[in-house]
Design a protein around this motif. Structure first.
Motif, PDB file in Angstrom:
ATOM      1  N   THR A   1      37.215  34.515  44.573  1.00  0.00           N
ATOM      2  CA  THR A   1      35.871  34.799  45.089  1.00  0.00           C
ATOM      3  C   THR A   1      34.855  33.782  44.569  1.00  0.00           C
ATOM      4  OG1 THR A   1      36.413  37.151  45.077  1.00  0.00           O
ATOM      5  CG2 THR A   1      34.090  36.588  45.260  1.00  0.00           C
TER       6      THR A   1
ATOM      7  N   ILE B   1      38.760  37.551  41.317  1.00  0.00           N
ATOM      8  CA  ILE B   1      37.446  36.993  40.967  1.00  0.00           C
ATOM      9  C   ILE B   1      37.509  35.468  40.919  1.00  0.00           C
ATOM     10  CG2 ILE B   1      35.559  37.034  39.274  1.00  0.00           C
ATOM     11  CD1 ILE B   1      35.924  39.651  40.837  1.00  0.00           C
TER      12      ILE B   1
ATOM     13  N   SER C   1      30.794  42.730  36.813  1.00  0.00           N
ATOM     14  CA  SER C   1      31.880  43.668  37.109  1.00  0.00           C
ATOM     15  C   SER C   1      32.972  43.609  36.035  1.00  0.00           C
ATOM     16  CB  SER C   1      32.457  43.418  38.504  1.00  0.00           C
ATOM     17  OG  SER C   1      33.042  42.154  38.581  1.00  0.00           O
TER      18      SER C   1
ATOM     19  N   SER D   1      27.364  42.344  45.423  1.00  0.00           N
ATOM     20  CA  SER D   1      27.182  40.927  45.112  1.00  0.00           C
ATOM     21  C   SER D   1      27.323  40.060  46.356  1.00  0.00           C
ATOM     22  CB  SER D   1      28.206  40.508  44.049  1.00  0.00           C
ATOM     23  OG  SER D   1      28.255  39.123  43.921  1.00  0.00           O
TER      24      SER D   1
ATOM     25  N   MET E   1      28.323  39.781  40.200  1.00  0.00           N
ATOM     26  CA  MET E   1      29.777  39.553  40.290  1.00  0.00           C
ATOM     27  C   MET E   1      30.393  39.482  38.889  1.00  0.00           C
ATOM     28  SD  MET E   1      32.322  39.165  42.346  1.00  0.00           S
ATOM     29  CE  MET E   1      31.655  38.876  43.965  1.00  0.00           C
TER      30      MET E   1
ATOM     31  N   TRP F   1      31.426  44.144  43.744  1.00  0.00           N
ATOM     32  CA  TRP F   1      31.830  42.983  44.561  1.00  0.00           C
ATOM     33  C   TRP F   1      31.084  43.008  45.890  1.00  0.00           C
ATOM     34  CZ3 TRP F   1      33.776  41.153  49.100  1.00  0.00           C
ATOM     35  CH2 TRP F   1      34.470  39.932  49.095  1.00  0.00           C
TER      36      TRP F   1
END
Lengths: 396, 628
Positions: free
Chosen positions: B102, B99, B154, B192, B151, B189
């Motif tokens: 990302t 994450i 999550s 998103s 996102m 993910w």
């Protein structure tokens, strides 16, 4: 004025008092873990440590703030006296020069101290070519790095702002542009050609007679090894045949599978051409053996291979590195799940004689349990099956 | 109602301001605004919040790397079952890494950077009232916000966020049972990212059509500031590459949910034979990196454009080699589409193809080198004004050099065999597209803050922010090169399992503390940013004495940017310290007829009438001198 206000501020003084109090507590607390038992100290030590350093940082920040205020007072005083205040452009220009000198020394230190912790010489025949390529690239890039950083921060210092000077109007210069387009292009062409041939040499090696074929299969979270038996051939794989006893899905319809061997350690004979046949069962893994300058992904459904010749035995490397515990390792280098970080396998490079001795002691892949599962005619205990004399037949 | 006029060069734009637009309410001014300036601010604030979240995640996993055997009870309090006993679990470690990557790559450095500055600068610097489609522009922000929320949400699901790395390679991402983060977290993910890409496409199409259609009179392509060039080409890259990732993601959703086998074949999971055949995980990698590599330039090109502008303004010099800079940007954009295979040298792809990708990858270093040398030449004999923005722009160049040079190692297929997926790669891309892009973005924030918020940021806090961050970033990433050279793989939860890697533990502790220092420095920025929005010193219209059109717009924001007619452009944006001119800057909207003493013959290249006038003026001046 600002500083006076700051030091007279009740809030500031209260904050300072709190810091001092907390700091004293934290500093005194340093002694406590030492007196406590080891286990307890281990758990609490981090807290003391973190709080201690955070406090130190806050104190440092406070000092920086005070310094800022003092500078502000100085600046204002100068202006009140009709003089120029602090020229921050000059200060920053000098900071750039200091950074250049200290930074270059730091880079040199890092290069010599941390750089010396890098891998030892390559333990494979192709690794030497990669290392040469690396050295050439390092020399070229280091020259560019040093020169450009000196120019960048040097110009920042030398041409720091001044009211008395006007910048030089220079919109373009085609000759200079041509030079610094052509020179990098030539240097990169050299690297491309050198790199292309090295790459082709490493990768364009097909299977040849005499290669030792070894299967390396990755799954969450281990590596499975399969060696060929006396026939020198590995039997084919079919993922649909995978069972608890036939973990790799070896297809026993092919007779070359019968004498295959399984092993716990990747043992390689020195100076022998080895072809690693790389498989994955579940997700992508990657066979990474940095000492041999070897890396190849293990992809489900896409068998890959890497061919190389180990050149330095483990015993020799122990001597060269002056490390009696040295072992070559095979890591997983592609994210594959929670225990990815511990998917290692010991690799041992030995002499031909040692290898022959070792291979003769390895267990056949075709275990008793597997024989039962496959309804094979001969289901003797595994220990009695000689790798060199496979006379098994499929019942089905 | 505003009236429209068509100029002789065919560009349509508004003749009057938009003072008579719909009534401004709180909602349509600050929330559902269609004004590009407000949307820019929305992107910026959301991007900064996301950056702080991503930074916090990175500090969490850095603590794990520095102290793998220690327990931090507060982590259990904060993270619950993701950190049992005060230690981050290996699976959650992967989630943190995933994450963090990302958010930083997509939500901060793509949307936060391009979204902010394309929205703010494209209309203002080309002389347009707003984007081509303000409504679609607003939607692009809202989709971005929704994507961000999904996102982050999550983290709320039982098994945690996606944990297959920011590249989400299948089969790990395609098999929901492969690891905890392959389940619901991965589904979120994918949802998103799909929304995020839709947002980027809406924004990108808007930026491209605005630049192509809405330039003011006189603003031909060779008079556009480098910021606009960079943002325009970035939008082109995004529009051409993001749809490919969407295609990849949709096929991945099919594999996960509908039993297809686009990316799956020969799978045995936990001893169970799976019914997948015929697919290839490598196909996904081709699709992913077809976006993934242009994405590197989607991230860095806006930073290049912003830094070019800041360097020129604060050196008080024209950007050196403007045309070469533009051609370099174009060259990088084109080449960025044919280099993706260098991410896949060791996947088992045909070695010949690897060789081809190596050649194209190393060629891209040539335009990058041209840009670097041109920045250096811009500083040469300048009269450098060290605003915080200028320092960040210099820092950007420094990181771009350091990180760019290590790219030559990784672009070389033979060397990549040993360096692939090691800490060397982490060091490389964190310098070249992490630190450099962040520094470009911060340079932009400090430089255009007065334009956005009508107040100035505190310079001294800016200096403190710069030096702590700059030194911190080098201390964090420089040693990582050597870890990579020792064969230390990236994404390892703990190095203590390997005897050979234990010696890097001290370095890991050092890196973590440097990261904490750099992280705390961001608090100085956050304080400065928020404080200055409300209590900063009020700005004047053109605080940096810059030439570009945005500084000719009124300080008070009006929807439509300029009251009355939009300024006409007469010259390029880099007339700084021009010989013969009293001041060291000449804004783009100042006609040559007003600056006769500083004109040069090539200023009239497209205007023979002007050249004649200039020649007459010069001869008159010479005659007057002779009389004197």
């Amino acid at each position: 004025m600002g500083f006076k206000h700051l030091i007279n501020s009740k809030k500031t003084l209260s904050l300072l008092a709190a810091f001092v109090l907390l700091g004293t507590n934290q500093l005194m607390a340093q002694a406590a873990p030492a007196a406590a038992d080891t286990a307890a100290a281990d758990k609490s030590a981090m807290w003391t440590g973190v709080a201690y350093y955070v406090l130190l940082f806050l104190v440092a920040s406070f000092c920086v703030a005070i310094l800022g205020k003092i500078l502000r007072v100085f600046d204002l005083t100068q202006k009140m006296q009709g003089k120029k205040g602090i020229n921050w452009s000059s200060v920053m220009g000098v900071c750039c020069a200091i950074f250049l000198v200290v930074g270059m020394y730091g880079a040199y230190w890092s290069l010599t101290v941390q750089g010396s912790m890098s891998l030892p010489e390559a333990a494979s025949a192709h690794g030497g070519a990669i290392d040469n390529m690396f050295t050439t690239t390092t020399i070229l890039t280091l020259i560019v790095f040093v020169v450009t950083q000196i120019l960048l921060f040097g110009f920042a210092f030398v041409y720091r702002g001044s009211d008395k000077r006007k910048a030089y109007f220079l919109p373009h210069n085609n000759t200079i542009e041509k030079i610094w387009t052509i020179v990098p292009a030539v240097v990169l062409t050299i690297l491309v050609v050198f790199g292309f041939f090295t790459w082709q040499k490493v990768e364009n090696s097909t299977e040849q007679k005499g290669d030792l074929n070894i299967d390396v299969t990755g799954h969450q979270f281990a590596w499975e090894l399969r060696y060929p038996g006396a026939d020198g051939k590995l039997g084919p794989l079919n993922f649909r045949l995978t069972t608890p006893a036939n973990k790799l899905g070896v297809d026993f319809k092919d007779r070359s599978s019968f004498d295959d061997l399984s092993a716990d350690t990747l043992v390689l004979p020195v100076h022998q051409s080895v072809r690693l046949n790389i498989h994955a069962q579940d997700v992508i893994h990657s066979v990474y053996m940095p000492h041999f300058r070897l890396q190849q992904n293990a992809v489900p459904g896409l068998p890959t291979f890497f061919k190389f010749v180990p050149t330095i035995t483990t015993a020799e490397m122990k001597r060269k590195t002056d490390n009696p515990n040295f072992e070559y390792l095979l890591y997983c280098n592609k994210i594959c799940g929670g225990a990815h970080y511990n998917m290692q396998k010991v690799v041992r490079v030995v002499s031909q004689a040692e290898y022959q001795e070792w291979i003769s002691k390895q267990k056949p892949y075709l275990s008793d349990q597997l024989k039962k599962e496959l309804h094979l005619a001969d289901a003797r205990p595994a220990g009695q099956v000689k790798a060199a004399s496979n006379r098994l037949a499929l019942n089905n | 109602m505003s009236t429209l006029a068509v100029h002789d060069h065919g560009v349509v734009h508004h003749e009057e301001g938009h003072e008579h637009h719909h009534k401004a309410t709180f909602l349509n001014t600050y929330v559902f605004s269609q004004d590009h300036k407000m949307i820019a601010k929305q992107f910026l604030v959301t991007g900064i919040i996301m950056a702080f979240i991503a930074m916090t995640l990175s500090l969490l996993f850095r603590i794990q790397l520095a102290y793998p055997d220690k327990s931090f009870p507060i982590l259990e309090t904060l993270l619950g079952h993701f950190a049992p006993g005060g230690r981050i679990s290996p699976d959650f470690y992967m989630s943190l890494v995933t994450i963090h990557g990302t958010i930083m790559v997509f939500f901060v450095l793509t949307a936060g950077l391009s979204g902010t500055f394309a929205n703010l600068l494209i209309p203002l610097q080309i002389g347009a009232r707003d984007m081509a489609s303000p409504f679609v522009n607003m939607l692009s922000y809202w989709l971005f916000l929704v994507a961000s929320i999904i996102m982050l949400s999550s983290f709320m699901v039982e098994k945690g966020p996606a944990s297959g790395g920011w590249t989400i390679y299948p089969p790990l991402s395609a098999l929901p049972k492969a690891m905890p983060g392959s389940g619901m977290g991965m589904t979120l993910w994918l949802i998103s990212m799909t929304l995020f890409i839709a947002s980027q496409l809406m924004g990108g199409i808007n930026y491209i059509s605005t630049v192509l259609n809405m330039r003011t009179k006189g603003m031909d392509l060779w008079k556009m500031p480098l910021t606009v060039w960079a943002l325009f080409l970035t939008a082109v890259l995004g529009v051409l590459s993001f749809p490919v990732l969407v295609a990849g993601v949709v096929l991945l959703i099919f594999d996960r949910s509908f039993g297809t086998s686009f990316y799956l074949s020969d799978i045995v999971l936990a001893g169970q034979v799976q019914p997948y055949e015929g697919g290839s995980p490598i196909l996904f990698q081709h699709l992913f990196w077809f976006l993934g590599h242009p994405e590197v330039y989607i991230v860095i090109m806006p930073a290049m454009g912003l830094s070019s502008e800041v360097l020129s303004v604060n050196s008080r010099k024209p950007i050196f080699g403007y045309h070469a800079m533009v051609y370099s940007l174009i060259g990088i954009s084109v080449l960025s589409f044919i280099v993706w295979g260098h991410h896949m040298f060791v996947t088992g792809m045909n070695p010949f193809l690897g060789g081809v990708f190596m050649i194209t990858t190393l060629i891209i270093a040539v335009p990058s080198a041209v840009k670097t040398f041109n920045w250096l030449a811009t500083l040469w004999r300048g009269n450098i004004r060290f605003t915080p923005a200028m320092l960040f722009a210099i820092g950007m160049v420094s990181f771009f050099i350091s990180g760019g040079l290590t790219g030559i190692f990784l672009g070389n297929a033979a060397l990549d065999i040993n360096l692939h997926d090691t800490y060397f790669v982490i060091a490389h891309f964190h310098l070249v597209m992490g630190s450099a892009a962040i520094f470009g973005m911060l340079a932009g924030v400090y430089h255009w803050f007065p334009k956005m918020f009508r107040r100035m940021m505190d310079e001294r806090l800016g200096y403190l922010h710069f030096w702590l961050t700059f030194i911190g970033a080098y201390l964090v990433f420089f040693p990582m090169h050597f870890m990579g050279l020792d064969g230390v793989p990236r994404r390892y939860y703990a190095f203590t399992e390997f005897e050979s890697m234990k010696r890097w533990l001290t370095v890991n502790v050092f890196i973590t503390w440097a990261a904490i220092m750099a992280g705390i420095a961001q608090l100085a920025f956050a304080f400065n940013f928020v404080h200055s929005i409300f209590w900063g010193k009020k700005t004047v219209q053109n605080p940096w004495n810059a030439n570009t059109l945005e500084w000719t717009a009124p300080i008070e924001h009006v929807h439509g940017n300029w009251i009355g007619e939009i300024p006409t452009v007469y010259r390029w944006p880099y007339d700084y310290s021009k010989p013969g001119h009293d001041e060291d800057f000449i804004p783009q909207n100042v006609p040559f007829s007003q600056t006769m003493s500083s004109n040069l013959p090539h200023d009239f290249e497209d205007n023979p009438g002007g050249l004649e006038e200039y020649t007459k003026w010069t001869s008159t001046q010479k005659a007057n001198e002779a009389v004197k």
